[in-house]
Design a protein around this motif. Structure first.
Motif, PDB file in Angstrom:
ATOM      1  N   ALA A  52       0.817  -1.209   0.000  1.00 24.38           N
ATOM      2  CA  ALA A  52       0.000   0.000   0.000  1.00 24.38           C
ATOM      3  C   ALA A  52       0.854   1.265   0.000  1.00 24.38           C
TER       4      ALA A  52
ATOM      5  N   GLY B 274      -8.874  -1.438   3.706  1.00 23.98           N
ATOM      6  CA  GLY B 274      -9.264  -0.365   2.793  1.00 23.98           C
ATOM      7  C   GLY B 274     -10.746  -0.063   2.810  1.00 23.98           C
TER       8      GLY B 274
ATOM      9  N   GLU C 110     -13.151   1.089  -0.139  1.00 24.59           N
ATOM     10  CA  GLU C 110     -12.347   1.702  -1.194  1.00 24.59           C
ATOM     11  C   GLU C 110     -11.321   0.734  -1.799  1.00 24.59           C
ATOM     12  N   VAL C 111     -11.298  -0.485  -1.293  1.00 25.79           N
ATOM     13  CA  VAL C 111     -10.458  -1.526  -1.887  1.00 25.79           C
ATOM     14  C   VAL C 111     -11.329  -2.759  -2.076  1.00 25.79           C
TER      15      VAL C 111
ATOM     16  N   PHE D 246      -8.119  -0.463  -6.143  1.00 24.74           N
ATOM     17  CA  PHE D 246      -8.040   0.620  -5.166  1.00 24.74           C
ATOM     18  C   PHE D 246      -8.745   1.852  -5.734  1.00 24.74           C
TER      19      PHE D 246
ATOM     20  N   VAL E 289      -6.117   6.174  -3.105  1.00 29.33           N
ATOM     21  CA  VAL E 289      -4.724   6.205  -3.564  1.00 29.33           C
ATOM     22  C   VAL E 289      -4.132   7.604  -3.386  1.00 29.33           C
TER      23      VAL E 289
END
Length: 246
Positions: free
Chosen positions: A157, A205, A208-209, A222, A227
């Motif tokens: 990440a 995440g 969002e992931v 992602f 990001v």
């Protein structure tokens, strides 16, 4: 009958006999050619059988050289699997399962929440996911509070823009790229390790992931906003970064 007539009759008989012999000779030659062709076929077949026999013997030698595989309990073929006398099945089944992974992530969330409660009240970067908090951890915290797979997930990440590909749907990290990164950084690219790292990244995440199946592969996607925040976390002073409660 004169002598001349006798000679002519004798000549005709000899000519007829000669024709018969020539016919028999031609038939014999044809049979000989056919027999020779059959002999050639048999010789070729013998050579093929000899080659097959050699190949089979080589395969037998290979199989005999392989380690013995034994299953002691048909009702538990994986757990009772032995290879060359080693209890491989026990090693496989004794690995931490999904429940252990969930427990590790719950512990990590609790630790992150405790850290968030102790942060200054004037942050320069606001974090919205546990993943950002993990990236913002100091090296000392990483060494003492994260498991091996959590450290691997943090590594990925931290420089996600270096490993993932930007697409209209977000930043996509393929299984191949994930395996390459882990193998290069940690000398491990086992499928189980990749699976756990992928699960950790998706869990930390939040929404969002995502893990998306595509042509039999599990890709990590992602979100663009996440990001961007990860990049900001990397460039910010971690001592003044305050994560929000997640």
């Amino acid at each position: 009958m004169t002598d001349v007539e006798n000679l002519e009759t004798r000549i005709e008989e000899l000519e007829a006999q000669t024709d018969r012999l020539e016919t028999e000779l031609t038939a014999t030659k044809q049979e000989t050619d056919e027999l020779q062709a059959r002999v050639d076929e048999l010789e070729a077949e013998t050579q093929r059988l000899e080659a097959d026999n050699e190949a089979l013997q080589e395969r037998i030698d290979e199989l005999e050289a392989q380690p013995e595989i034994r299953i002691d309990d048909p009702t538990d073929p994986i757990g009772s699997l032995h290879i060359a006398g080693a209890p491989v099945g026990q090693a496989i089944t004794s690995k931490p399962g999904q429940t252990d992974l969930d427990a590790e992530l719950d512990d990590l969330r609790a630790e992150l929440k405790a850290v968030a409660d102790e942060q200054p009240t004037e942050p320069t970067v606001e974090m919205e996911t546990p993943l950002e908090q993990v990236v913002a951890m100091s090296n000392e915290m990483v060494a003492t509070q994260l498991t091996a797979n959590q450290r691997r997930a943090r590594f990925v990440a931290t420089d996600i823009t270096e490993y993932a590909t930007k697409t209209p749907a977000g930043w996509v990290l393929t299984p191949k790229d994930l395996r390459t990164v882990l193998n290069a950084a940690f000398d491990t690219g086992h499928s189980q390790t990749c699976h756990r790292v992928r699960e950790i990244l998706a869990d930390l995440g939040n929404d969002e992931v995502e893990i998306k199946d595509s042509r039999g592969e599990q890709k990590l996607v992602f979100g663009e906003a996440l990001v961007k925040r990860l990049v900001k976390v990397q460039t910010a002073d971690h001592d003044v970064v305050t994560p929000t409660e997640v």
